[in-house]
Design an enzyme around this catalytic site. Structure first.
Site, PDB file in Angstrom:
ATOM      1  N   TYR A 135     -17.922  -9.450 -34.064  1.00 58.89           N
ATOM      2  CA  TYR A 135     -16.666  -9.963 -33.524  1.00 58.89           C
ATOM      3  C   TYR A 135     -15.832 -10.629 -34.611  1.00 58.89           C
ATOM      4  O   TYR A 135     -14.631 -10.355 -34.760  1.00 58.89           O
ATOM      5  CB  TYR A 135     -16.961 -10.957 -32.405  1.00 58.89           C
ATOM      6  N   LYS A 170     -12.130  -9.282 -35.913  1.00 58.95           N
ATOM      7  CA  LYS A 170     -10.903 -10.064 -35.751  1.00 58.95           C
ATOM      8  C   LYS A 170     -10.251 -10.368 -37.095  1.00 58.95           C
ATOM      9  O   LYS A 170      -9.015 -10.462 -37.184  1.00 58.95           O
ATOM     10  CB  LYS A 170     -11.197 -11.344 -34.975  1.00 58.95           C
TER      11      LYS A 170
END
Length: 267
Positions: free
Chosen positions: A173, A177
């Site tokens: 994640y 991002k």
């Protein structure tokens, strides 16, 4: 006397410049959470809104809410990691409303695991939605916008693009991002001279129903100790930002990562 400060730029007062009347927007991941809040904010500012979600029933529920407010909206189901789905939703919106002015690319997933235990399947799934899907949406919407000489693309990144949130472990994640921010910066510089501005919003930890589960309470207390604002973000804390980035008031902003995290990344 020409004075844009006194008379307003193009004779529009500042709040008028934030209006999105007659603009066409879509929001991916619009069936819940941040995406739902973005859909309501854009619609309240005057835009027509296509609510896009992996689950059609969720998109339809939010579109119904918007319709109750008198906001023109449609619900569409799509897996943003599939190029044919992305092209279909853009084509559907153009067929319905003639164009796409505002692309709000918000769909994302987070699967927590220790780095040494992160499977290739988890890595690929996270990147397929968070970065591949976002790229596909930017590209499909961007082609429409470049052709018309104007458009706003707003991507949802994360505070995890700046720091390593802890104590949760979320390598895929965090990396995805960070990729969203660099993609935003790159497109922002490539497309601004053709009228398309690309920016992103990086929320902090957002208060959602999942946060209130008993197993997460120890984590919540740890997070709160790291946030100068002493509370989690509310989805409503993010709504004004998406309207600003979608409006002409932000026409000189591109490639920017707008961080809204209560100061957490400062400590």
């Amino acid at each position: 006397m020409r004075d844009d400060v006194f008379w307003g730029y193009n004779k529009q007062r500042i709040l008028d410049r934030l209006r999105l009347d007659d603009k066409v927007a879509y929001v991916t991941g619009g069936g819940q959470g941040i995406g739902r809040a973005f859909a309501h904010a854009l619609g309240e500012a005057g835009a027509k809104v296509a609510v896009v979600d992996l689950v059609l029933a969720k998109a339809e529920a939010v579109a119904h809410e918007l319709n109750l407010k008198g906001i023109k909206s449609i619900a569409l189901a799509a897996d943003v990691s599939k190029p044919e789905d992305v092209q279909r939703i853009v084509d559907t919106i153009v067929a319905r409303w003639g164009t796409v002015d505002i692309a709000c690319n918000n769909a994302g997933i987070n699967m927590n695991s220790a780095s040494e235990d992160t499977s290739l399947e988890e890595w690929d799934k996270t990147f397929n939605v968070n970065l591949r899907g976002l790229f596909l949406c930017c590209q499909a919407a961007g082609r429409i916008m470049l052709n018309q000489g104007y458009g706003k693309i707003i991507n949802t990144a994360s505070m995890a693009s700046l720091i390593v949130p802890h104590p949760q472990k979320q390598l895929a994640y965090n990396a995805s991002k960070a990729g969203v921010v660099k993609l935003t910066q790159t497109l922002g510089t490539e497309w601004i001279d053709r009228g398309v501005k690309v920016n992103c919003i990086s929320p902090g930890i957002v208060d959602t129903p999942l946060i209130h589960s008993p197993e997460l309470q120890p984590l919540v207390q740890r997070w709160l100790a790291d946030i100068p604002a002493a509370r989690l973000a509310r989805v409503t804390d993010l709504q004004a930002a998406v309207v600003y980035l979608a409006s002409e008031a932000s026409d000189y902003m591109t490639g920017h990562n707008l961080v809204i995290e209560g100061g957490q990344s400062l400590w």
